[in-house]
Design a protein around this motif. Structure first.
Motif, short mmCIF file in Angstrom:
data_model
loop_
_atom_site.label_atom_id
_atom_site.label_comp_id
_atom_site.label_asym_id
_atom_site.label_seq_id
_atom_site.Cartn_x
_atom_site.Cartn_y
_atom_site.Cartn_z
N SER A 264 13.61 4.26 -6.21
CA SER A 264 14.04 2.74 -5.43
C SER A 264 12.74 2.33 -4.52
O SER A 264 12.79 1.25 -3.91
N THR A 265 11.42 3.16 -4.66
CA THR A 265 10.49 2.46 -3.94
C THR A 265 9.28 1.99 -4.96
O THR A 265 8.95 2.69 -5.77
N ILE A 266 8.57 0.75 -4.45
CA ILE A 266 7.77 0.09 -5.00
C ILE A 266 6.26 0.67 -4.33
O ILE A 266 6.22 0.38 -3.16
N ARG A 267 5.41 1.19 -5.12
CA ARG A 267 4.18 1.71 -4.35
C ARG A 267 3.07 0.83 -4.87
O ARG A 267 2.76 0.35 -6.13
N VAL A 268 2.44 0.14 -3.92
CA VAL A 268 1.15 -0.70 -4.07
C VAL A 268 -0.04 -0.17 -3.60
O VAL A 268 -0.03 0.27 -2.35
N LEU A 269 -1.08 -0.05 -4.29
CA LEU A 269 -2.41 0.39 -3.98
C LEU A 269 -3.18 -0.68 -3.64
O LEU A 269 -3.39 -1.70 -4.36
N HIS A 270 -3.48 -0.99 -2.15
CA HIS A 270 -4.41 -2.14 -1.86
C HIS A 270 -5.91 -1.52 -1.89
O HIS A 270 -6.14 -0.71 -1.03
N VAL A 271 -6.57 -2.34 -2.44
CA VAL A 271 -8.19 -2.01 -2.58
C VAL A 271 -8.88 -3.43 -2.13
O VAL A 271 -8.28 -4.40 -2.14
N SER A 272 -10.07 -3.04 -1.57
CA SER A 272 -10.84 -4.57 -1.40
C SER A 272 -12.27 -3.97 -1.30
O SER A 272 -12.68 -2.85 -0.99
N ASP A 273 -13.20 -5.11 -1.25
CA ASP A 273 -14.68 -4.79 -0.85
C ASP A 273 -15.32 -3.74 -1.73
O ASP A 273 -15.81 -2.96 -1.18
N ILE A 293 1.41 4.88 -8.86
CA ILE A 293 1.25 3.34 -8.33
C ILE A 293 1.73 2.56 -9.31
O ILE A 293 1.75 2.65 -10.74
N ASP A 294 2.74 1.44 -8.62
CA ASP A 294 3.27 0.51 -9.50
C ASP A 294 2.40 -0.69 -9.85
O ASP A 294 2.34 -1.42 -11.05
N VAL A 295 1.64 -0.80 -8.86
CA VAL A 295 0.74 -2.25 -8.88
C VAL A 295 -0.45 -1.94 -7.84
O VAL A 295 -0.40 -1.52 -6.79
N ILE A 296 -1.87 -2.72 -8.56
CA ILE A 296 -2.88 -2.54 -7.77
C ILE A 296 -3.37 -4.07 -7.31
O ILE A 296 -3.06 -5.08 -7.95
N VAL A 297 -3.42 -4.21 -5.93
CA VAL A 297 -4.04 -5.47 -5.25
C VAL A 297 -5.30 -5.53 -4.69
O VAL A 297 -5.39 -4.43 -4.10
N ASP A 298 -6.30 -6.23 -5.17
CA ASP A 298 -7.69 -6.18 -4.80
C ASP A 298 -7.76 -7.48 -4.25
O ASP A 298 -7.56 -8.54 -4.65
N SER A 299 -8.04 -7.45 -3.07
CA SER A 299 -8.33 -8.62 -2.00
C SER A 299 -9.81 -9.21 -2.05
O SER A 299 -10.24 -9.72 -1.30
N ILE A 467 -15.09 5.33 2.20
CA ILE A 467 -14.33 4.61 1.34
C ILE A 467 -12.90 4.56 1.92
O ILE A 467 -12.22 5.72 2.17
N GLU A 468 -12.36 3.16 1.81
CA GLU A 468 -11.13 3.11 2.32
C GLU A 468 -10.02 2.56 1.52
O GLU A 468 -10.37 1.64 0.81
N THR A 469 -8.81 2.90 1.60
CA THR A 469 -7.69 2.28 0.65
C THR A 469 -6.37 2.67 1.47
O THR A 469 -6.17 3.35 2.11
N SER A 470 -5.33 1.92 0.96
CA SER A 470 -4.01 2.07 1.47
C SER A 470 -3.01 2.16 0.33
O SER A 470 -3.28 1.51 -0.52
N ILE A 471 -1.90 2.78 0.62
CA ILE A 471 -0.81 2.99 -0.44
C ILE A 471 0.39 2.33 0.44
O ILE A 471 0.58 2.78 1.45
N LEU A 472 0.74 1.00 0.12
CA LEU A 472 2.13 0.67 0.69
C LEU A 472 3.51 0.93 -0.03
O LEU A 472 3.38 0.59 -1.13
N TYR A 473 4.50 0.98 0.64
CA TYR A 473 5.67 1.63 0.25
C TYR A 473 6.85 0.41 0.51
O TYR A 473 7.00 0.29 1.64
N LEU A 481 8.21 -3.77 3.60
CA LEU A 481 7.38 -2.66 3.63
C LEU A 481 8.08 -1.78 4.73
O LEU A 481 8.77 -1.67 5.46
N GLN A 482 8.21 -0.24 3.99
CA GLN A 482 8.83 0.89 4.64
C GLN A 482 7.91 1.67 5.31
O GLN A 482 8.09 2.40 6.23
N ALA A 483 6.79 1.97 4.59
CA ALA A 483 5.72 2.72 5.40
C ALA A 483 4.36 2.57 4.46
O ALA A 483 4.43 1.95 3.58
N TRP A 484 3.32 2.87 5.12
CA TRP A 484 2.22 2.92 4.25
C TRP A 484 1.24 3.98 4.69
O TRP A 484 1.42 4.65 5.91
N ASP A 485 0.28 4.49 3.86
CA ASP A 485 -0.52 5.73 3.84
C ASP A 485 -1.96 5.06 4.03
O ASP A 485 -2.28 4.42 2.98
N GLU A 486 -2.66 5.27 5.15
CA GLU A 486 -4.25 5.08 4.88
C GLU A 486 -4.90 6.16 4.55
O GLU A 486 -4.99 7.33 4.89
#
Length: 525
Positions: A264-273, A293-299, A467-473, A481-486
């Protein structure tokens, strides 16, 4: 009458001279008292004495804790060593060798609790394996073990601190009274530190651990987002969960447990730069596999100069194991965007265009500025504000059409801030460090660090950039948003890894929440 010889007269006067001098000196003392003699010895000042005493007390207390201030205590199936250590920030550190360490912001005081997991008791752990029903009572057992160990540690620490300070005071001052004063001051400081720790005790800290060590085991240790936010008997249950997971990790008959994803949780990997760092693709692919991970978002700012010569660097984006959602950064040219638009499994967002991917509705806008083009006049913040306004207008149109957007994406935080009130969550980058902020009208702004460690710029400083990235639940029904891991990895040439779990305030245990109305899913355009 006979005359006395001159020589005899002179001798008589010499003999009488000392007596005359004594009489004259006494007479002068009576009329002119002698001034006291001033000694040239510097007397110690009160503050210097106090500073010296405090130094002796602190050093003696530290020596006492170092020598005898630890307790070996069983915690569930594990044998641990508990120790108090001086600290500027306090907290609790759980060393899980060889996996790494968990840091909890459990209290704020000049004392830190260190818990070293020494070994797994084979008899107790086998009993848990043979009788899984005992896991239901593990939380009470763990809480009791921790309470007993902490009480034993407190008593031992008092003895260690007072004894150490008193012994060092006696060695330095060689006066029993000063030594007893040192011991009494040490006891007072320890009591004040304990009171401060008790007053600032935060049992919910076990929900937001900072994990360092083997990155691959982090999801198994910290647990999954759904269970963390749905269970409110926080301390005992999560502590038991930690002990249970560490038990599994220590089980030599099995490999590291895989992270069982919550459907029931969607996992988004947020990457950038990323900035042309080829190592980023391998890191992203590894995280996609490990965290499901269900989807990667590159900002944005995937490139450095946005030229056609760099386009080959983008080829791995279509084969990372999850759909790739991308917006243009100020280092990405239109040539870059056109190249990505032709790639399979890649979704380019611009001008507020919306797309549905992995059960979420995204909309974004590319950065209006292209920094590498020195011939063009840059619009500065004003152009970013206008781009953000276009994105906000599109978000309102989508909502009016019955297809509200769940996540907006912009490269520059200035543009992202213009969406406040029109979307629950907006993602950005550009600043090369991580931030999370609730905007004035309720939109949550997440700014990602550099997943490429700043690219070649990482070599300019004294230390390589991380090197930094986050996982959004996100909840699949409400898409909130339920939680996020840095996640923070050591930069070029480093092998360190840290994972920090965070919860939104509304998901903290005990928070009063209102049921969210699920937003309807829109068909993929």
């Amino acid at each position: 009458m006979a005359r006395v010889p001159a020589a005899a007269t002179a001798l008589h006067r010499v003999r009488r001279a000392p007596r005359a001098l004594v009489r004259r000196f006494r007479a002068r003392r009576r009329t002119h008292p002698v001034a006291p003699v001033v000694e040239l010895v510097r007397q110690p000042r009160p503050w210097a004495r106090a500073l010296g005493l405090v130094t002796v007390v602190l050093f003696g207390a530290w020596l006492g804790l170092l020598i005898v201030g630890n307790v070996r205590a069983p915690v569930g199936p594990m044998d641990t060593t508990m120790t108090l250590r001086p600290s500027l920030t306090g907290g609790t550190k759980i060393n899980v060798s060889p996996l790494g360490a968990l840091e909890l912001r459990s209290h704020t005081a000049p004392l830190r609790l260190d818990v070293d997991v020494d070994q797994l008791d084979p008899v107790r752990s086998q009993a848990l394996v043979d009788h899984p029903e005992r896991l239901s009572g593990l939380q009470d057992e763990v809480a009791q073990d921790v309470g007993d160990g902490t009480l034993d540690l407190a008593v031992r620490s008092v003895v260690a601190v007072v004894s150490g300070a008193t012994a060092l005071g006696l060695a330095v001052y060689r006066r029993p009274r000063r030594a007893l004063a040192a011991g009494g001051l040490a006891l007072t400081l320890l009591a004040a530190s304990g009171a401060t720790a008790f007053a600032t005790w935060n049992p919910n800290s076990v929900l937001e651990p900072k994990f360092s060590g083997l990155l691959s085991s982090a999801p198994s240790v910290v647990g999954n987002a759904r269970s963390i936010v749905s269970e409110f008997d926080v301390y005992q249950k999560e502590l038991a969960r930690l002990v249970t997971n560490v038990t599994k990790l220590y089980d030599v008959t099995s490999t590291l447990p895989a992270y069982a994803p919550d459907p029931s949780t969607i996992r988004v990997l947020h990457v950038s730069d990323i900035h042309l760092n080829p190592a980023s693709w391998k890191i992203i692919a590894s995280l996609v596999k490990q965290y499901k991970i269900d989807v990667i978002v590159d900002s944005g700012d995937t490139m450095d100069h946005g030229t056609a010569a760099e386009n080959g660097f983008l080829d791995p984006a279509s084969d990372l194991g999850a759909p790739y959602v991308w917006v243009r950064g100020n280092h990405d040219g239109r040539v870059t965007q056109s190249y990505l638009e032709r790639m399979k499994n890649v979704h380019v967002l611009d001008d507020g265009r919306a797309v549905s991917v992995a059960g979420l509705r995204f909309a974004g806008v590319g950065d209006p500025q292209f920094t590498p083009d020195r011939t063009a006049k840059l619009g500065g913040d004003q152009s970013e504000v206008l781009a953000g306004a276009r994105l906000a207008s599109s978000l309102r149109d989508q909502k009016a059409a019955g297809t509200p957007v769940d996540i907006a994406v912009a490269h520059n935080p200035t543009a992202a801030r213009q969406t406040d009130g029109d979307v629950p969550l907006v993602l950005a980058g550009h600043l090369h460090h991580q931030e999370m902020e609730i905007l004035k009208y309720g939109t949550r702004l997440r700014i990602e660090g550099s997943t490429g460690g700043g690219g070649l710029r990482a070599l300019e400083g004294e230390d390589p950039a991380p090197i930094e990235t986050s996982i959004l639940y996100l909840d699949r029904d409400t898409r909130r948003l339920q939680a996020w891991d840095e996640i923070k990895l050591g930069g070029l040439g480093l092998t360190t890894a840290e994972v920090s779990r965070h919860l939104p305030k509304e998901n903290q245990p005990g928070a009063v929440t209102t049921p969210a109305t699920p937003t309807p899913s829109a068909p993929t355009p």
